[in-house]
Design a protein around this motif. Structure first.
Motif, PDB file in Angstrom:
ATOM      1  N   LYS A  80      76.939  20.868 104.544  1.00  0.00           N
ATOM      2  CA  LYS A  80      75.745  21.336 104.372  1.00  0.00           C
ATOM      3  C   LYS A  80      75.384  22.341 105.540  1.00  0.00           C
ATOM      4  O   LYS A  80      74.195  22.762 105.664  1.00  0.00           O
ATOM      5  CB  LYS A  80      74.825  20.094 104.594  1.00  0.00           C
ATOM      6  N   GLY A 135      68.088  30.115  99.336  1.00  0.00           N
ATOM      7  CA  GLY A 135      67.635  29.769  98.190  1.00  0.00           C
ATOM      8  C   GLY A 135      67.079  30.608  97.020  1.00  0.00           C
ATOM      9  O   GLY A 135      66.949  30.200  95.847  1.00  0.00           O
ATOM     10  N   LYS A 159      68.775  13.354  97.524  1.00  0.00           N
ATOM     11  CA  LYS A 159      67.902  13.777  98.573  1.00  0.00           C
ATOM     12  C   LYS A 159      66.465  13.916  98.001  1.00  0.00           C
ATOM     13  O   LYS A 159      65.637  14.718  98.595  1.00  0.00           O
ATOM     14  CB  LYS A 159      68.291  15.340  98.850  1.00  0.00           C
ATOM     15  N   SER A 160      66.086  12.734  97.344  1.00  0.00           N
ATOM     16  CA  SER A 160      64.846  12.831  96.527  1.00  0.00           C
ATOM     17  C   SER A 160      63.959  11.393  96.778  1.00  0.00           C
ATOM     18  O   SER A 160      64.547  10.374  96.183  1.00  0.00           O
ATOM     19  CB  SER A 160      64.936  13.291  95.099  1.00  0.00           C
ATOM     20  N   ASN A 190      72.009  20.261  97.151  1.00  0.00           N
ATOM     21  CA  ASN A 190      71.451  20.710  98.594  1.00  0.00           C
ATOM     22  C   ASN A 190      71.129  22.337  98.587  1.00  0.00           C
ATOM     23  O   ASN A 190      70.537  22.796  99.544  1.00  0.00           O
ATOM     24  CB  ASN A 190      72.529  20.479  99.706  1.00  0.00           C
ATOM     25  N   HIS A 206      69.312  23.448  96.132  1.00  0.00           N
ATOM     26  CA  HIS A 206      68.207  23.934  95.224  1.00  0.00           C
ATOM     27  C   HIS A 206      66.969  23.324  95.819  1.00  0.00           C
ATOM     28  O   HIS A 206      66.922  22.324  96.617  1.00  0.00           O
ATOM     29  CB  HIS A 206      68.289  23.224  93.835  1.00  0.00           C
ATOM     30  N   ASP A 207      65.759  23.860  95.568  1.00  0.00           N
ATOM     31  CA  ASP A 207      64.490  23.134  96.032  1.00  0.00           C
ATOM     32  C   ASP A 207      63.984  22.151  94.975  1.00  0.00           C
ATOM     33  O   ASP A 207      62.843  21.634  95.550  1.00  0.00           O
ATOM     34  CB  ASP A 207      63.357  24.330  96.289  1.00  0.00           C
ATOM     35  N   VAL A 254      63.491  18.530  95.859  1.00  0.00           N
ATOM     36  CA  VAL A 254      64.700  18.343  96.298  1.00  0.00           C
ATOM     37  C   VAL A 254      64.405  18.052  97.862  1.00  0.00           C
ATOM     38  O   VAL A 254      64.460  18.832  98.745  1.00  0.00           O
ATOM     39  CB  VAL A 254      65.889  19.106  96.322  1.00  0.00           C
ATOM     40  N   ARG A 282      66.269  18.745 100.828  1.00  0.00           N
ATOM     41  CA  ARG A 282      67.516  19.710 101.028  1.00  0.00           C
ATOM     42  C   ARG A 282      67.311  20.427 102.235  1.00  0.00           C
ATOM     43  O   ARG A 282      66.330  20.493 102.892  1.00  0.00           O
ATOM     44  CB  ARG A 282      66.671  20.811  99.903  1.00  0.00           C
TER      45      ARG A 282
END
Lengths: 364, 364
Positions: free
Chosen positions: A282, A361, B44-45, B338, B340-341, B357, B360
């Motif tokens: 990450k 992104g 991540k949500s 990670n 993507h938004d 996300v 992220r």
């Protein structure tokens, strides 16, 4: 604030090295007699784009419409999307953007040319269109020669498009380690370009520009006299992968300095042979190899998981302490930058600037 | 909106498969008699975290303070940072957060225990502290047995900390392909845990909880009777890597369905053997292997660059068209998410939900 107070993982730019790289490239392309259109896919930042333009770059390249949007919004008024853009949603955004800046795009497909023109017509804008030829990368692009002429003719026949030259990037040559092998790959590629230019001329089509080249090969493209514009982007940061290329005298390629680092913290020291950093997938992309530890002899980054980087500590390694901050050189700069939301600019170990990775992104 | 209208690259959740996975795991852990604390490092949500809790999960795990902050802000009130947290900045954030939710953290170092207590004292909060033991992963954690007891005693002696058990995760076992080899790895790991619990008991310290286990092994951890809580997270999405594990009968592990996809567009078809997608390293992480093409026979994803994915088209491949949208199964779900938004939730090929996300890039 001293560098040691930056919370981690963090993406650090050593500003002295970064500026050294910008100035060196500016002189290099001037002496080679080519224009420089740096690739923003490396830095993803209008701040950096404007600094490159301030030292002579003619504009920016990028790969995606969303990157172009961010560059234009950030003050860059000449952007080439050095890539195919497919689909009505994206093309309408591109055509709209062309009302606000000089916009170029690449094609390798006849149908796509019509779609770009339809979008430009809708917005009353004009788009510069380059034909991408595959000069050895084996990815996108048409076969050099007649197929490229056919596309150039189609572009010329469109109401809102302007044929603006050839996109000719030999991506596979960038990391050929040997100097002469790398040079030969570009010389071979140049023959494909020349052949295409000749056929275009035979069809009465002038080729206003040949653009391409990366940090690993730009001197060769320039040296052939065939390319007018080079797109090198990684030179501003460098990374482990580019550092493994060899120069003419057989040394590692260190003409440009490593200016980009991931700052990480030692978060666990399970034993004398192993320490663990708080930076893994990450924080640093590993598609082109693992990151490299700066400044610490006999300390090797041996594996990454999502959130951890494992170091092996050799016999001559200094004693590490919990909480110690360590700089890593990313294996591959572009996708590493894409993992972070901001750059922390540091000079003489003092934090000087925070620059957003504005196009992080922006893949769409 | 139909799935075909989603601009690409995009991260897609097939909601039916996703809900199938959540319900299946809920039943599975109930029948195994263990608690489930899914790892939020996968999704991540907070939206997904709350859905997991709604079907029985006791809370969430995560790896970083920044992830914990986002989970708590998103309505999760019981979060275990299944990792070491080092450095005053991070520890003060963790201690502050513990005033707003039940917070746990792992340790493998004596000095770190004092630092956590100092931060908790400053904020007047209490933090649950688990000792991480290395049961074969070779990353963080102390050696099982006496070193863990020493840390547990230190935790017990602190004013604002509570010894809350053992973190015992065998990361290396998750992707051992063979069923019995995977099982043996966990059985061996369980001996280390039992030994540590016994020594803790001898020192008069009760071990309130043993937590660990992933999607590849959770049934084995539960089966030993040693673990109280399992942390499997990838089960909600699955990926190519987990899909290569084998079940007891020698089939590929498909108990949980692939619910996570990267939607990509065919942006170039240079010849009959090759097509190029608009999704590369910036859309799908390749640390555990390349993505896999869904639904299209004899079409293989063979290489990725930053913005491109190259497909080879075999003899039996269907004819692809420019602009066609294709689903990819990510090689590794966590780092792909990670990139993507937002998630685009789809049911029966119709877009139903957009979930941020939210964590992220939360690596710090």
């Amino acid at each position: 604030m001293p560098i040691q107070d930056i919370d981690t993982p963090a993406l650090i730019i050593d500003l002295d090295s970064f500026e050294h790289n910008l100035n060196l490239m500016s002189k290099s392309v001037a002496s080679l007699g080519v224009a420089h259109r740096p690739h923003a896919k490396t830095h993803k930042s209008p701040v950096i784009a404007r600094k490159q333009i301030a030292v002579g770059a003619v504009g920016q390249c990028c790969q995606k419409v969303s990157e172009a949007e961010i560059l234009v919004a950030g003050g860059v008024d000449d952007v080439l999307v050095s890539n195919q853009v497919v689909g009505q949603q994206k093309l309408e955004r591109l055509a709209g953007l062309a009302r606000h800046a000089k916009i170029g795009v690449c094609v390798d497909n006849l149908e796509n040319i019509g779609a770009i023109n339809a979008a430009s017509s809708k917005f009353g804008s004009q788009i510069d269109v380059l034909v991408e030829i595959d000069i050895g990368a084996g990815r996108c692009g048409v076969v050099p020669g007649a197929p490229a002429v056919k596309l150039a003719e189609a572009i010329e026949s469109m109401s809102h498009l302007k044929f603006s030259g050839l996109q000719a990037y030999q991506g596979r040559a960038q990391h050929i380690r040997g100097f002469s092998e790398r040079k030969v790959a570009i010389e071979k590629a140049s023959e494909y370009v020349l052949k295409t230019i000749k056929l275009l001329g035979g069809a009465g089509i002038d080729c206003p520009r040949v653009t391409g080249g990366g940090t690993g090969t730009y001197q060769f493209e320039a040296g052939t006299g065939v390319w007018d514009e080079i797109q090198a982007g990684s030179y501003c940061f460098m990374d482990v992968d580019y550092g493994l290329n060899l120069t003419e005298d057989g040394n590692y390629f260190d003409t440009f300095q490593n200016s980009l680092f991931v700052l990480a913290t030692v978060m666990s020291i399970p034993n004398k042979e192993r320490a663990v950093l708080d930076a893994g997938h990450k924080a640093s992309a590993i598609d082109s190899g693992l990151p490299k530890v700066m400044d610490l002899p006999d300390v090797e980054f041996v594996s990454a998981s999502d959130e951890h980087g494992t170091l092996t500590l050799g016999r001559n390694a200094p004693k590490l302490s919990l909480g110690q901050k360590i700089r890593l050189i990313p294996g591959h700069c572009d996708p590493t930058v894409n993992l972070h939301d901001w750059y922390v600019g540091v000079r003489n170990n003092i934090v000087e600037s925070i620059w957003p990775v504005a196009a992080r992104g922006a893949a769409f």
